[in-house]
Design a protein around this motif. Structure first.
Motif, short mmCIF file in Angstrom:
data_model
loop_
_atom_site.label_atom_id
_atom_site.label_comp_id
_atom_site.label_asym_id
_atom_site.label_seq_id
_atom_site.Cartn_x
_atom_site.Cartn_y
_atom_site.Cartn_z
N SER A 1 -4.02 -1.60 -5.51
CA SER A 1 -4.19 -1.72 -4.06
C SER A 1 -2.82 -1.86 -3.40
O SER A 1 -1.85 -2.28 -4.03
CB SER A 1 -5.04 -2.95 -3.75
OG SER A 1 -6.31 -2.82 -4.36
N THR A 2 -2.75 -1.51 -2.12
CA THR A 2 -1.49 -1.52 -1.39
C THR A 2 -1.67 -2.16 -0.03
O THR A 2 -2.66 -1.93 0.65
CB THR A 2 -0.94 -0.09 -1.20
OG1 THR A 2 -0.81 0.52 -2.48
CG2 THR A 2 0.40 -0.09 -0.52
N LEU A 3 -0.66 -2.96 0.36
CA LEU A 3 -0.63 -3.62 1.65
C LEU A 3 0.62 -3.16 2.39
O LEU A 3 1.71 -3.14 1.80
CB LEU A 3 -0.61 -5.14 1.45
CG LEU A 3 -0.47 -6.03 2.67
CD1 LEU A 3 -1.68 -5.87 3.60
CD2 LEU A 3 -0.34 -7.49 2.23
N SER B 1 5.04 -8.93 -10.38
CA SER B 1 5.86 -7.98 -11.11
C SER B 1 6.47 -7.00 -10.13
O SER B 1 6.23 -7.07 -8.93
CB SER B 1 5.02 -7.22 -12.15
OG SER B 1 4.06 -6.41 -11.51
N VAL B 2 7.26 -6.11 -10.67
CA VAL B 2 7.76 -4.97 -9.90
C VAL B 2 7.29 -3.74 -10.66
O VAL B 2 7.52 -3.62 -11.86
CB VAL B 2 9.30 -4.98 -9.79
CG1 VAL B 2 9.80 -3.75 -9.04
CG2 VAL B 2 9.77 -6.25 -9.08
N GLN C 1 8.55 5.17 -6.54
CA GLN C 1 9.35 4.10 -5.97
C GLN C 1 8.98 2.79 -6.64
O GLN C 1 7.87 2.63 -7.16
CB GLN C 1 9.16 4.00 -4.45
CG GLN C 1 7.76 3.73 -4.02
CD GLN C 1 7.59 3.66 -2.51
OE1 GLN C 1 6.68 2.98 -2.07
NE2 GLN C 1 8.39 4.32 -1.73
N SER C 2 9.93 1.86 -6.64
CA SER C 2 9.66 0.52 -7.16
C SER C 2 9.07 -0.32 -6.05
O SER C 2 9.56 -0.29 -4.92
CB SER C 2 10.95 -0.13 -7.66
OG SER C 2 11.40 0.54 -8.81
N ARG C 3 8.00 -1.04 -6.39
CA ARG C 3 7.33 -1.89 -5.41
C ARG C 3 7.08 -3.27 -5.99
O ARG C 3 6.73 -3.41 -7.16
CB ARG C 3 5.98 -1.31 -5.00
CG ARG C 3 6.04 -0.01 -4.26
CD ARG C 3 4.65 0.39 -3.85
NE ARG C 3 4.60 1.75 -3.33
CZ ARG C 3 3.49 2.39 -3.06
NH1 ARG C 3 2.32 1.80 -3.28
NH2 ARG C 3 3.51 3.61 -2.58
N THR D 1 0.45 -3.93 -4.20
CA THR D 1 1.85 -3.55 -4.08
C THR D 1 2.19 -3.60 -2.59
O THR D 1 1.33 -3.41 -1.73
CB THR D 1 2.13 -2.13 -4.63
OG1 THR D 1 1.40 -1.17 -3.86
CG2 THR D 1 1.75 -2.01 -6.10
N LEU D 2 3.44 -3.88 -2.29
CA LEU D 2 3.91 -3.91 -0.91
C LEU D 2 4.66 -2.63 -0.64
O LEU D 2 5.59 -2.27 -1.37
CB LEU D 2 4.82 -5.12 -0.69
CG LEU D 2 4.21 -6.48 -1.01
CD1 LEU D 2 5.24 -7.57 -0.77
CD2 LEU D 2 2.95 -6.73 -0.21
N ALA D 3 4.27 -1.91 0.41
CA ALA D 3 4.89 -0.63 0.72
C ALA D 3 4.80 -0.37 2.22
O ALA D 3 3.91 -0.87 2.91
CB ALA D 3 4.19 0.50 -0.04
#
Length: 155
Positions: free
Chosen positions: A37-39, A77-78, A89-91, A110-112
């Motif tokens: 999931s992404t925020l 984590s990353v 990309q690293s998130r 993940t933050l993006a």
């Protein structure tokens, strides 16, 4: 045809809360093609707290009426993530409780930057599996808009 009595049905879009981050009434797009999931986040700043790695970020809420919310969370984590356009990309990854309908469970996000996207939150397949959810893509907003539970995770 098999039925799934223990699973709840959700639509392609649903209302969610992230109570530990103080975020209520977020519209989430369900993305079964995404694992994680992404925020949507900006101003991402890692820092140390009690010897552990934390992250401070600005979460962006809404698409028509823009509002921002400053958040802090421990870093899980990353991860190296390949986006839908094929760019890797690293998130940073955080874990926080998600409320959807009458259910609450921990989900990794993940933050993006999603400023060009219609939905600020994507729910990936790992969150759906953990929440024991099935998706009917012909439906939207099947579950009731969740109320804000206590941050402790009690239901």
């Amino acid at each position: 045809m098999k039925t799934f009595d223990q699973l709840s049905v959700i639509g392609l879009r649903e209302w969610i809360n992230l109570p530990e981050l103080g975020m209520v009434g977020l519209r989430a797009k369900i993305d079964t093609g995404a694992s994680t999931s992404t925020l949507h986040a900006s101003d991402i700043q890692p820092f140390q707290r009690d010897g552990a790695q934390w992250i401070r970020f600005t979460a962006h809420l809404g698409t028509l009426v823009q509002s921002r919310h400053r958040c802090e969370a421990p870093v899980v984590s990353v991860k190296r993530i390949k986006s839908s356009n094929g760019q890797a990309q690293s998130r940073y990854v955080i874990r926080t409780n998600l409320v959807l309908g009458d259910r609450q469970w921990p989900v990794e996000f993940t933050l993006a930057c999603r400023k060009t996207m219609r939905y600020r939150v994507l729910l990936g397949s790992k969150a759906l599996i953990a929440g024991q959810l099935v998706v009917n893509p012909a439906l939207t907003y099947v579950q009731n808009k969740p109320s804000l539970p206590s941050p402790s995770g009690a239901q």
